[in-house]
Structure formats: structure tokens, C-alpha cells
Design a protein around this motif. Structure first.
Motif, mmCIF file in Angstrom:
data_model
loop_
_atom_site.group_PDB
_atom_site.id
_atom_site.type_symbol
_atom_site.label_atom_id
_atom_site.label_comp_id
_atom_site.label_asym_id
_atom_site.label_seq_id
_atom_site.Cartn_x
_atom_site.Cartn_y
_atom_site.Cartn_z
ATOM 1 N N SER A 65 -76.239 -52.004 8.389
ATOM 2 C CA SER A 65 -76.895 -52.139 9.693
ATOM 3 C C SER A 65 -75.818 -51.953 10.746
ATOM 4 C CB SER A 65 -77.511 -53.534 9.807
ATOM 5 O OG SER A 65 -77.480 -53.998 11.140
ATOM 6 N N ARG A 66 -76.200 -51.622 11.938
ATOM 7 C CA ARG A 66 -75.183 -51.474 13.001
ATOM 8 C C ARG A 66 -75.501 -52.414 14.174
ATOM 9 N NH1 ARG A 66 -74.508 -45.682 12.254
ATOM 10 N NH2 ARG A 66 -73.967 -45.293 14.421
ATOM 11 N N ALA A 67 -76.056 -53.568 13.847
ATOM 12 C CA ALA A 67 -76.407 -54.512 14.913
ATOM 13 C C ALA A 67 -75.163 -54.952 15.686
ATOM 14 C CB ALA A 67 -77.131 -55.719 14.323
ATOM 15 N N GLY A 88 -69.460 -46.338 14.305
ATOM 16 C CA GLY A 88 -70.523 -45.355 14.440
ATOM 17 C C GLY A 88 -70.967 -44.826 13.080
ATOM 18 N N ILE A 89 -71.157 -43.510 13.009
ATOM 19 C CA ILE A 89 -71.654 -42.896 11.784
ATOM 20 C C ILE A 89 -70.778 -43.297 10.606
ATOM 21 C CG2 ILE A 89 -71.952 -40.656 10.627
ATOM 22 C CD1 ILE A 89 -72.811 -39.520 13.392
ATOM 23 N N LEU A 90 -69.441 -43.366 10.811
ATOM 24 C CA LEU A 90 -68.547 -43.657 9.676
ATOM 25 C C LEU A 90 -68.757 -45.064 9.122
ATOM 26 C CD1 LEU A 90 -65.216 -41.898 10.747
ATOM 27 C CD2 LEU A 90 -66.992 -41.080 9.167
ATOM 28 N N GLY A 128 -76.226 -37.117 5.274
ATOM 29 C CA GLY A 128 -75.307 -37.237 6.393
ATOM 30 C C GLY A 128 -74.565 -38.559 6.480
ATOM 31 N N TYR A 129 -74.883 -39.489 5.573
ATOM 32 C CA TYR A 129 -74.128 -40.747 5.536
ATOM 33 C C TYR A 129 -73.371 -40.882 4.215
ATOM 34 C CZ TYR A 129 -76.820 -42.346 9.628
ATOM 35 O OH TYR A 129 -77.381 -42.484 10.879
ATOM 36 N N GLY A 130 -73.125 -39.749 3.558
ATOM 37 C CA GLY A 130 -72.347 -39.759 2.324
ATOM 38 C C GLY A 130 -70.987 -39.125 2.581
ATOM 39 N N GLY A 198 -76.987 -29.819 11.219
ATOM 40 C CA GLY A 198 -75.601 -30.121 11.569
ATOM 41 C C GLY A 198 -75.577 -30.898 12.875
ATOM 42 N N PHE A 199 -74.418 -31.452 13.193
ATOM 43 C CA PHE A 199 -74.239 -32.177 14.463
ATOM 44 C C PHE A 199 -73.167 -31.425 15.242
ATOM 45 C CE2 PHE A 199 -72.995 -36.620 16.381
ATOM 46 C CZ PHE A 199 -73.632 -36.286 17.566
ATOM 47 N N CYS A 200 -73.598 -30.715 16.276
ATOM 48 C CA CYS A 200 -72.683 -29.913 17.087
ATOM 49 C C CYS A 200 -72.316 -30.734 18.318
ATOM 50 C CB CYS A 200 -73.385 -28.609 17.478
ATOM 51 S SG CYS A 200 -72.294 -27.444 18.317
ATOM 52 N N ASP A 249 -82.577 -30.236 18.210
ATOM 53 C CA ASP A 249 -83.001 -31.614 18.397
ATOM 54 C C ASP A 249 -82.072 -32.376 19.337
ATOM 55 O OD1 ASP A 249 -83.954 -30.368 15.966
ATOM 56 O OD2 ASP A 249 -84.643 -32.306 15.254
ATOM 57 N N HIS A 250 -82.629 -33.242 20.158
ATOM 58 C CA HIS A 250 -82.003 -34.048 21.216
ATOM 59 C C HIS A 250 -82.125 -33.309 22.553
ATOM 60 C CE1 HIS A 250 -80.381 -37.467 18.997
ATOM 61 N NE2 HIS A 250 -79.942 -36.627 18.075
ATOM 62 N N LEU A 251 -81.152 -32.450 22.912
ATOM 63 C CA LEU A 251 -81.261 -31.482 24.018
ATOM 64 C C LEU A 251 -81.133 -32.051 25.426
ATOM 65 C CD1 LEU A 251 -84.210 -29.270 22.686
ATOM 66 C CD2 LEU A 251 -81.742 -28.972 22.345
ATOM 67 N N ASN A 304 -82.577 -44.123 12.694
ATOM 68 C CA ASN A 304 -81.226 -44.228 12.121
ATOM 69 C C ASN A 304 -80.620 -45.542 12.589
ATOM 70 O OD1 ASN A 304 -79.023 -43.872 14.294
ATOM 71 N ND2 ASN A 304 -80.426 -42.227 14.812
ATOM 72 N N PRO A 305 -79.586 -46.024 11.885
ATOM 73 C CA PRO A 305 -79.081 -47.367 12.202
ATOM 74 C C PRO A 305 -78.234 -47.437 13.471
ATOM 75 C CG PRO A 305 -77.765 -46.358 10.477
ATOM 76 C CD PRO A 305 -78.899 -45.422 10.733
ATOM 77 N N GLY A 306 -77.789 -46.282 13.979
ATOM 78 C CA GLY A 306 -76.872 -46.306 15.114
ATOM 79 C C GLY A 306 -77.558 -46.093 16.442
ATOM 80 N N SER A 307 -78.136 -44.918 16.600
ATOM 81 C CA SER A 307 -78.622 -44.562 17.937
ATOM 82 C C SER A 307 -80.125 -44.701 18.097
ATOM 83 C CB SER A 307 -78.225 -43.116 18.264
ATOM 84 O OG SER A 307 -78.868 -42.219 17.375
ATOM 85 N N SER A 308 -80.854 -44.997 17.004
ATOM 86 C CA SER A 308 -82.309 -45.086 17.177
ATOM 87 C C SER A 308 -82.958 -45.915 16.061
ATOM 88 C CB SER A 308 -82.932 -43.681 17.219
ATOM 89 O OG SER A 308 -84.284 -43.752 17.635
HETATM 90 O O1 NIG Z 1 -79.538 -38.212 15.586
HETATM 91 N N1 NIG Z 1 -76.531 -37.503 16.612
HETATM 92 C C1 NIG Z 1 -76.157 -37.709 15.483
HETATM 93 N N2 NIG Z 1 -76.805 -38.342 14.518
HETATM 94 C C2 NIG Z 1 -77.730 -39.399 14.724
HETATM 95 C C3 NIG Z 1 -77.041 -40.678 14.938
HETATM 96 C C4 NIG Z 1 -76.535 -41.166 13.717
HETATM 97 C C5 NIG Z 1 -75.826 -42.479 13.814
HETATM 98 O O2 NIG Z 1 -75.364 -42.924 14.893
HETATM 99 O O3 NIG Z 1 -75.723 -43.090 12.754
HETATM 100 C C6 NIG Z 1 -78.715 -39.089 15.822
HETATM 101 O O4 NIG Z 1 -78.742 -39.700 16.883
#
Ligand code: NIG
Ligand code: FE
Length: 390
Positions: A65-67, A88-90, A128-130, A198-200, A249-251, A304-308
Motif C-alpha cells: 500500500s502507499r498510504a 513511488g512506483i519503486l 509494471g510493478y515487477g 509504457g510511461f513516457c 492515457d492521462h494527457l 493503482n496504489p500510488g496515484s489513483s
Molecule cells: O497511471 N503514471 C504512471 N503510472 C501510474 C502510477 C503508478 C504508481 O504511482 O504506482 C499511473 O498514474
């Protein structure tokens, strides 16, 4: 709901005829052709029936969790600050790698159950989390297992290009070769990959690095999509559109002048208001330009556990309306027809039409705007998966 140009494609007093898990007829009940009298009839008098909703962007297989990072952000740290400091992701990568297969499956089932109870019938799940071949493949095996344990269609995306792991610090290009591309080939050979993502971003991969991943996807005949322009303008969306991406996605940082490239490629713009909300962003996606160019717009949870940390697609619809000024009709199309297109499922999912899968959500609602109107707590009163009542 049909695609005849009327608001929401709404039909009053409709019948839907299903055979072998697919819709074979839909229209006003009094027009039902003679000879189409089904064996089993489900009377849904007065209810609103929509296609089951489609969550076309999630990261719902993960450990931990990323609480605590939420606490850090409330105290002033930014998402990018935390990522640069090794969180974060790591931090989710570490927790995911430490979790057993059964722990990953159990927690993912809990999350998918919440989405399904909210009316979802198709869920996209990313790796993406491996960030090693072994663990990226493991994530997608868990994602595939979800569909054997629940009434849901799962579409998988290979997102090894999500973050550069510490073992490849300052060697992102080597990581692309050794893990992203080599792992993609292995995952594809195992039938684990429906699309490549991918994450650009400055904290992730450059457009040149992403392009190498896209070339590897093309060599395997796999469609691509991209996390693009979330935190800065890297021109990732244009690059993805040039590679015929299913979606970008996002944008939030997409320049209005670049929207034409999406329209030309018929690439879906997936808006993720949960991440915008949770990260306290203020810059909005270029909705006016997206509308002007007729770009199909979809909406997803980005669970996702970080940003949403969000497990309700109807809440994402509400946020898309309140935060990004979508209309409730755009939000509904965004979680049905356009979300299907973002997954390469146009025509077979996300529409009520002859030939489409009979995945349905039944709502106690007088008007379709109610799906976007409720902030939380909205759920269908009945669901059908491939014609079977759940
Ligand atoms: O869609 N933007 C990158 N990836 C995820 C966030 C993943 C994370 O923070 O664990 C996203 O927001
Ligand atoms: Fe995402």
C-alpha cells in the motif's frame, strides 16, 4: 442504448434478445420480430440497461500500500519528489516482488470484486510493478487468473517500461533491451500480452526509448498504448499516435496543437481523473481540442496504489464530469464504446448491438445521467455476463 444519434441512444420500453452469450436483437419491445420468442425471459421493468462498463486502464495487481506516501504528499512532498527519492512506483515494486502469487491474486480479486459490483464487465490490467522478467510475467499470469475466477473479461498490457529499477540506474537503455523487450517476447510467447504500454515521462522513459519498445511490439504484431503527458509535455502522445496506438492515457500536458495527430490515427484519449484528483493537479487535458478534432474520449479508474487508489468506475465518471467538464453522456460513452476501442474491442464490447457480447449492467435509474451524478455508492441492481445473470 444504441448508436442511432439520439441522446444516449436510449430506447424506451426495449427488449434485448440474447443467444449464445451475444446480443442478437435490440429494439423497442413492440417491434420484436415474431419468431424471436426466447426460452428464458428476465423482466427488468423500468430499469435502465447499459452495456457492462469497461475499465480500460488499471494497475490492480500489486503488493503493499502507499498510504504513507499519501501522508508525505499531504505534508508537501510531490509525486515526482517521492519517486526520485526511491519511493513511488519503486516502493510498490518491492512490495509486489515480496508478495507470493496467492497474495497477489487474493488482493487483486478483492479489488476486481469492487469494480465488478460497480457495473464493470471488462478490466484492463497492466504489469509494471515487477521490473524483472520473472516478476513482470508473474503479474500478468495473476491478471489472467482473475478471468478464470470471476465473470470478467481481462485485457492485459505489458508495462515493463514503467520505471527504471535501481539495478539499471543510469542504464535505462540496457533495461529496455534486457527486460522490457526480452521479457515482452517471453510474455508474448506465453500468451500473456494483449497490448504494450509504457510511461513516457522525465521520471520514467524518453520518447526515443519508448519508440524502441513500440518497434518490438510491432515486430510481434501487438498494439501499443502509452502513459503520456501526465506530468510534462514529452510529445509521447504524438509518438504513440504515429505508431497507431489504441490509446494515449492521462494527457493533462498534451498541447492542443498535437491533438490532430490523435484524430488522424483514431487513437483514443483516455482520461484518468482519479490520478488528477489524488495528485492535486490543476492542469486539465485539452478537452476543447479533443472535442473539436472528434478524438474518441474514454474514462478509466487508473486503479493503482500510488496515484489513483480508486475502485469505482462510476466515481471516475463523476470526477471526469466535475473535474474535466465532460458531459454525463461523454462519460458514459467513455466507459463503454470508447473504452472498448481503447482495448481493441470495438464493436464486440461496450455497445448494445446485434453481435456484441451480452455483458449488461442494469441500473435503478430514471435517467442515464444518474451514472455520473452520484459521487460514490452507485451500483447496478443486476448484471449479466455473456448473457448469464449474475
Ligand atoms: O497511471 N503514471 C504512471 N503510472 C501510474 C502510477 C503508478 C504508481 O504511482 O504506482 C499511473 O498514474
Ligand atoms: Fe496508469
Amino acid at each position: 442504448m444504441i448508436d442511432d444519434g439520439s441522446p444516449y441512444g436510449l430506447i424506451d420500453a426495449a427488449s434485448i434478445v440474447v443467444e449464445d452469450g451475444r446480443v442478437c436483437w435490440v429494439g423497442a419491445a413492440d417491434q420484436l420480430p415474431a419468431g424471436m420468442q426466447p426460452d428464458v425471459i428476465h423482466r427488468l421493468d423500468g430499469a435502465l440497461v447499459t452495456p457492462a462498463l469497461i475499465d480500460c486502464h488499471t494497475h490492480l495487481v500489486f503488493g503493499g500500500s502507499r498510504a504513507s506516501e499519501f501522508e508525505q504528499r499531504q505534508l508537501g512532498a510531490s509525486y515526482a519528489d517521492i519517486a526520485r527519492a526511491g519511493g513511488g512506483i519503486l516502493s510498490t515494486v518491492a512490495a509486489t516482488c515480496a508478495a507470493s502469487d496467492s497474495e497477489l491474486l487474493r488482493s487483486a480479486l478483492t479489488r476486481i470484486d469492487a469494480l465488478l459490483a460497480g457495473g464493470v464487465g471488462v478490466v484492463e490490467v497492466k504489469s509494471g510493478y515487477g521490473l524483472t522478467i520473472e516478476h513482470e510475467l508473474r503479474m500478468l499470469r495473476v491478471a489472467r487468473a482473475l478471468a478464470s475466477q470471476r465473470p470478467v473479461t481481462v485485457r492485459t498490457s505489458w508495462l515493463a517500461a514503467h520505471a527504471v529499477p535501481p539495478a539499471y540506474c543510469d542504464r535505462a537503455d540496457a533495461y529496455i533491451d534486457d527486460v522490457v523487450i526480452a521479457g515482452l517476447q517471453a510474455a508474448h510467447a506465453e500468451g500473456l500480452v494483449d497490448a504494450v504500454d509504457g510511461f513516457c515521462e522525465t521520471i520514467a522513459f524518453s520518447p526515443a526509448q519508448i519508440e524502441r519498445v513500440f518497434d518490438a511490439a510491432a515486430a510481434l504484431g501487438l498494439p501499443v498504448k502509452l502513459h503520456a503527458e501526465q506530468l510534462s509535455d514529452q510529445q509521447g502522445a504524438v509518438l504513440a499516435a504515429q505508431h497507431g496506438a489504441l490509446s494515449v492515457d492521462h494527457l493533462e500536458y498534451l498541447a492542443p496543437n498535437d491533438v490532430g495527430a490523435l484524430a488522424a490515427a483514431n487513437t483514443v484519449a483516455v482520461l484518468l481523473p482519479g490520478a488528477f484528483y489524488a495528485l492535486g493537479e490543476s492542469r486539465q487535458p485539452p478537452l476543447t481540442a479533443l472535442r473539436e478534432h472528434g478524438v474518441p474520449i474514454a474514462v478509466a479508474t487508473d486503479c493503482n496504489p500510488g496515484s489513483s487508489p480508486l475502485l469505482s468506475l462510476t466515481t471516475a465518471m463523476n470526477m471526469a464530469c466535475t473535474l474535466f467538464a465532460l458531459t454525463p453522456e461523454e462519460a458514459l460513452v467513455g466507459v463503454t464504446r470508447n473504452a472498448a476501442a481503447a482495448l481493441g474491442l470495438a464493436g464486440t464490447h461496450g455497445v448494445l448491438a446485434a453481435g456484441a457480447r451480452a455483458d449488461l449492467a442494469v441500473w435503478d435509474a430514471e435517467h442515464p445521467a444518474e451514472l455520473s451524478y452520484w459521487i460514490a455508492g452507485n451500483a447496478p441492481v443486476a448484471r449479466f455476463h455473456a448473457g448469464a445473470r449474475l
